[in-house]
Write an enzyme that holds these catalytic residues in place. Structure first.
Site, PDB file in Angstrom:
ATOM      1  N   ARG A 104     -16.991  -6.645  33.573  1.00 25.55           N
ATOM      2  CA  ARG A 104     -17.993  -6.137  32.558  1.00 25.55           C
ATOM      3  C   ARG A 104     -17.260  -6.344  31.283  1.00 25.55           C
ATOM      4  NH1 ARG A 104     -21.862  -6.835  30.467  1.00 25.55           N
ATOM      5  NH2 ARG A 104     -22.528  -6.719  32.758  1.00 25.55           N
ATOM      6  N   LYS A 139     -17.939  -5.895   7.260  1.00 29.87           N
ATOM      7  CA  LYS A 139     -18.951  -4.782   8.046  1.00 29.87           C
ATOM      8  C   LYS A 139     -18.913  -5.293   9.672  1.00 29.87           C
ATOM      9  CE  LYS A 139     -22.337  -4.298   4.177  1.00 29.87           C
ATOM     10  NZ  LYS A 139     -23.555  -4.525   3.685  1.00 29.87           N
ATOM     11  N   LYS A 171     -16.506  -3.803  -7.128  1.00 28.30           N
ATOM     12  CA  LYS A 171     -17.928  -3.498  -6.820  1.00 28.30           C
ATOM     13  C   LYS A 171     -18.654  -2.651  -7.931  1.00 28.30           C
ATOM     14  CE  LYS A 171     -19.634  -4.363  -2.718  1.00 28.30           C
ATOM     15  NZ  LYS A 171     -19.620  -4.105  -1.318  1.00 28.30           N
ATOM     16  N   GLU A 201     -18.502  -8.082  -8.561  1.00 23.22           N
ATOM     17  CA  GLU A 201     -19.845  -7.733  -8.200  1.00 23.22           C
ATOM     18  C   GLU A 201     -20.747  -7.733  -9.313  1.00 23.22           C
ATOM     19  OE1 GLU A 201     -21.744  -5.336  -4.596  1.00 23.22           O
ATOM     20  OE2 GLU A 201     -22.268  -4.315  -6.311  1.00 23.22           O
ATOM     21  N   ASP A 222     -25.325 -10.321  -6.639  1.00 26.93           N
ATOM     22  CA  ASP A 222     -25.719  -9.358  -5.621  1.00 26.93           C
ATOM     23  C   ASP A 222     -27.350  -9.119  -5.745  1.00 26.93           C
ATOM     24  OD1 ASP A 222     -25.512  -7.439  -3.316  1.00 26.93           O
ATOM     25  OD2 ASP A 222     -25.966  -5.773  -4.725  1.00 26.93           O
TER      26      ASP A 222
END
Length: 286
Positions: A104, A139, A171, A201, A222
């Site tokens: 597994r 992410k 950002k 960004e 973006d």
């Protein structure tokens, strides 16, 4: 197939040991220990049950070898290889009990990373003929960033920054806190070393012009429309790396790539790619 340099065992072994320890708990494999004689040897195959791209064989191999050190693994389709249903990715020979105990953990890593590689390969294929590279983001699953980004490379993609410490990405919230793009860039330049690149960004062409005037290294375009992206690439004119992000899928990627951007980033490659179905099947016992 593009060769993919393997990750160091120093990076992967702690992950496999932790996963095996989680699975074994305090009592070990109750099922295999009770049912499978310790002297029984087996040949098992890691077999693709759907089409995709392989990634994570080193981790799967390590899972078997940590439980059954005498295991011998023969690789048929190395990482980065395309496979079809029924293809034998690898053959595993060793103590049957140990192979079942490690099954597994081996499959969890192999199926997960092969799913990421397969999704990346589909994106790379979608933009074929354009210069745009497919890149992943931060992410990622906590604790698995190195191996998930490795899987992106196995699928033919490239990596964005690996963490907060290897590049500056300013950002929208940074800009809001700093009071504007100029202030944010100036502060970043004052705090970062000379080897660190700065990306900003931007949501509008006006913001793009402001960032370009400050000489930033890259701009993250973006959620821009295709028309905005094309205009942005024209305005940049090679002065900075252009990265498109937002609503990127294999269906939308070709049109995004056609605008001339350098990079297309997609966070879902590492946080939402479906696993590739791979099975461990008995071939023989002795």
């Amino acid at each position: 197939m593009r060769p993919v340099p393997p990750l160091s065992p120093v990076m992967t072994e702690p992950l496999i040991r932790a996963a095996l320890a989680e699975d074994l708990g305090q009592a070990g494999d109750l099922t295999s220990d009770a049912i499978v004689p310790p002297e029984l040897q087996a040949t098992m195959t890691l077999t693709a049950r759907q089409a995709g791209v392989v990634a994570g064989l080193d981790l799967a191999t390590l899972a078997f070898r940590l439980i059954a050190p005498a295991s011998v693994i023969e690789i048929g389709h190395p990482d980065g290889s395309a496979v079809s249903p029924g293809d034998v990715i690898a053959t595993v020979n060793g103590p049957a009990r140990g192979l079942l105990t490690g099954e597994r953990t081996a499959l969890n890593f192999l199926c997960r990373l092969s799913g990421i590689a397969s999704a990346t390969a589909a994106m790379v294929e979608a933009v074929k003929g354009h210069k745009a590279e497919i890149v992943c983001t931060r992410k990622t699953t906590p604790g698995l960033r190195a191996v998930e980004k490795y899987a992106v490379r196995a699928g033919g993609g490239s990596n964005h920054r690996f963490g907060l410490n290897d590049a500056v990405l300013i950002k929208d919230n940074h800009i809001a806190v700093a009071g504007g793009i100029r202030s944010a860039v100036e502060r970043a330049r004052g705090g970062a070393g000379h080897m660190v690149k700065i990306e900003v960004e931007v949501d509008t062409l006006t913001q793009l012009d402001e960032a370009l005037a400050l000489g930033v290294d890259a701009v993250l375009l973006d959620n821009m429309s295709l028309d905005q992206l094309a205009k942005a690439v024209t305005r940049v004119n090679g002065r900075a790396i252009t990265e498109a992000s937002g609503r990127v899928t294999p269906e939308t990627a070709p049109a995004i790539a056609a605008t001339g951007v350098d990079l297309i980033s997609a966070g879902w490659l590492t946080h939402s790619a479906p696993t590739l179905d791979i099975g461990l099947d008995f071939a023989a016992v002795r």
